[in-house]
Design a protein around this motif. Structure first.
Motif, PDB file in Angstrom:
ATOM      1  N   ARG A  30      29.032  36.923 -24.794  1.00  0.00           N
ATOM      2  CA  ARG A  30      27.725  36.706 -25.413  1.00  0.00           C
ATOM      3  C   ARG A  30      26.867  35.891 -24.455  1.00  0.00           C
ATOM      4  O   ARG A  30      27.383  35.131 -23.629  1.00  0.00           O
ATOM      5  N   PRO A  31      25.538  36.006 -24.553  1.00  0.00           N
ATOM      6  CA  PRO A  31      24.681  35.183 -23.693  1.00  0.00           C
ATOM      7  C   PRO A  31      24.877  33.699 -23.972  1.00  0.00           C
ATOM      8  O   PRO A  31      25.079  33.292 -25.124  1.00  0.00           O
ATOM      9  N   ASP A  44      20.485  41.210 -30.135  1.00  0.00           N
ATOM     10  CA  ASP A  44      21.609  42.144 -30.009  1.00  0.00           C
ATOM     11  C   ASP A  44      22.622  41.724 -28.961  1.00  0.00           C
ATOM     12  O   ASP A  44      23.538  42.479 -28.625  1.00  0.00           O
ATOM     13  N   GLY A  45      22.477  40.498 -28.416  1.00  0.00           N
ATOM     14  CA  GLY A  45      23.425  40.013 -27.421  1.00  0.00           C
ATOM     15  C   GLY A  45      23.054  40.379 -26.002  1.00  0.00           C
ATOM     16  O   GLY A  45      23.845  40.144 -25.083  1.00  0.00           O
ATOM     17  N   SER A  46      21.874  40.927 -25.799  1.00  0.00           N
ATOM     18  CA  SER A  46      21.416  41.264 -24.450  1.00  0.00           C
ATOM     19  C   SER A  46      20.508  40.173 -23.911  1.00  0.00           C
ATOM     20  O   SER A  46      20.065  39.279 -24.645  1.00  0.00           O
ATOM     21  N   ALA A  55      10.617  45.388 -17.309  1.00  0.00           N
ATOM     22  CA  ALA A  55      11.638  44.746 -18.138  1.00  0.00           C
ATOM     23  C   ALA A  55      13.019  45.230 -17.718  1.00  0.00           C
ATOM     24  O   ALA A  55      13.264  46.444 -17.663  1.00  0.00           O
ATOM     25  N   ILE A  56      13.912  44.285 -17.412  1.00  0.00           N
ATOM     26  CA  ILE A  56      15.285  44.601 -17.012  1.00  0.00           C
ATOM     27  C   ILE A  56      16.222  43.908 -17.994  1.00  0.00           C
ATOM     28  O   ILE A  56      16.207  42.679 -18.118  1.00  0.00           O
ATOM     29  N   THR A  57      17.022  44.692 -18.702  1.00  0.00           N
ATOM     30  CA  THR A  57      17.869  44.173 -19.775  1.00  0.00           C
ATOM     31  C   THR A  57      19.334  44.470 -19.487  1.00  0.00           C
ATOM     32  O   THR A  57      19.684  45.594 -19.104  1.00  0.00           O
ATOM     33  N   LEU A  58      20.169  43.466 -19.686  1.00  0.00           N
ATOM     34  CA  LEU A  58      21.613  43.615 -19.462  1.00  0.00           C
ATOM     35  C   LEU A  58      22.350  43.185 -20.722  1.00  0.00           C
ATOM     36  O   LEU A  58      22.057  42.124 -21.283  1.00  0.00           O
ATOM     37  N   ARG A  59      23.313  44.016 -21.146  1.00  0.00           N
ATOM     38  CA  ARG A  59      24.077  43.685 -22.353  1.00  0.00           C
ATOM     39  C   ARG A  59      25.551  44.008 -22.149  1.00  0.00           C
ATOM     40  O   ARG A  59      25.904  45.104 -21.713  1.00  0.00           O
ATOM     41  N   PHE A 221      22.195  36.847 -14.809  1.00  0.00           N
ATOM     42  CA  PHE A 221      22.348  36.848 -16.259  1.00  0.00           C
ATOM     43  C   PHE A 221      23.635  36.095 -16.593  1.00  0.00           C
ATOM     44  O   PHE A 221      24.687  36.387 -16.015  1.00  0.00           O
ATOM     45  N   ARG A 222      23.562  35.159 -17.538  1.00  0.00           N
ATOM     46  CA  ARG A 222      24.710  34.295 -17.815  1.00  0.00           C
ATOM     47  C   ARG A 222      25.303  34.579 -19.196  1.00  0.00           C
ATOM     48  O   ARG A 222      24.606  34.607 -20.199  1.00  0.00           O
ATOM     49  N   PHE A 223      26.635  34.755 -19.197  1.00  0.00           N
ATOM     50  CA  PHE A 223      27.345  35.074 -20.424  1.00  0.00           C
ATOM     51  C   PHE A 223      28.591  34.193 -20.542  1.00  0.00           C
ATOM     52  O   PHE A 223      29.088  33.664 -19.543  1.00  0.00           O
ATOM     53  N   GLY A 224      29.090  34.063 -21.762  1.00  0.00           N
ATOM     54  CA  GLY A 224      30.317  33.299 -21.994  1.00  0.00           C
ATOM     55  C   GLY A 224      31.150  33.946 -23.088  1.00  0.00           C
ATOM     56  O   GLY A 224      30.677  34.799 -23.847  1.00  0.00           O
ATOM     57  N   ARG A 225      32.406  33.546 -23.160  1.00  0.00           N
ATOM     58  CA  ARG A 225      33.307  34.040 -24.200  1.00  0.00           C
ATOM     59  C   ARG A 225      34.350  32.986 -24.496  1.00  0.00           C
ATOM     60  O   ARG A 225      34.550  32.037 -23.717  1.00  0.00           O
TER      61      ARG A 225
END
Length: 240
Positions: A30-31, A44-46, A55-59, A221-225
């Protein structure tokens, strides 16, 4: 202390600690709250980066979504991004085959834009780095798993590679007024990875007369889990 007594104590400690340790069950990415400037976290988690009308979207994609979206005729066993619903005997949990992100680009700003997914990279907070898997690498991966040269093995191989060719993100030009989307595939990350930076490098937004880039940008883009621990998935969910 006698050697037999030392061994006995060690055995007791091992029995006590084993249930507490168990196995690792990573949750979905998730972000994280702390994003670099210009990034917006969506419901939506992107994560979306806006540069005026680009616009550049990463999910990050969950296996359940991938099975539902790209499995031909509902046959998840030949989904090239997951293990489908395959489980080991006595297990009720299917591990991830890869780490997959969906990249979407809407270009209403520049005459043309180009993003090469093969120069992206994942950097984990523990300094591990992961390079993306190209179509050619995934093609060879599945060819190595091809059981026989005819029959069902050959059909499954063609189905998987056809889906990959159709759904992986392409490095083609994205012209003004058009959208593009597709998947970027990384290896399955190690179980000790909890936070990552996904870098999209050398995004070309302006070109010279020979279509060579003269202006490029890099995005992070930064995400964690979370990493759940338990002897089974049910135990891990319950204990965490």
């Amino acid at each position: 202390m006698n050697s037999w007594r030392i061994c006995g104590v060690a055995a007791v400690v091992a029995l006590v600690l084993a249930p507490a340790c168990g196995r690792y069950f990573p949750t979905s990415f998730r972000p994280v709250h702390e994003q670099v400037e210009g990034m917006t976290v969506n419901d939506d988690g992107s994560i979306t980066y806006d540069l005026e009308r680009l616009a550049i979207t990463l999910r990050p994609m969950m296996d359940e979504e991938l099975n539902r979206l790209v499995s031909p005729s509902g046959n998840v066993e030949v989904n090239p991004y997951t293990f489908g619903e395959l489980t080991k005997p006595g297990e009720n949990w299917t591990p991830s085959r890869f780490t997959v992100f969906r990249l979407e680009v809407a270009n209403y700003q520049f005459p043309k834009v180009r993003i090469d997914p093969d120069v992206s990279q994942i950097t984990a907070s523990n300094r591990r780095q992961y390079d993306p898997l190209s179509f050619a690498e995934l093609y060879e991966y599945y060819r190595a798993h091809w059981v026989g040269r005819t029959g069902q093995g050959r059909t499954d191989f063609r189905t998987r590679t056809d889906v990959l060719n159709r759904t992986m993100f392409s490095s083609n030009f994205i012209f003004s007024g058009t959208d593009a989307d597709g998947y970027i595939v990384f290896p399955r990350l190690d179980d000790d990875v909890t936070q990552i930076d996904v870098d999209l490098n050398d995004i070309a937004v302006r070109f010279d007369y020979a279509d060579e880039p003269v202006e490029q940008i890099d995005l992070t883009f930064r995400f964690g889990r979370d990493i759940l621990r338990g002897n089974t998935l049910a135990d891990a969910v319950k204990d965490n």
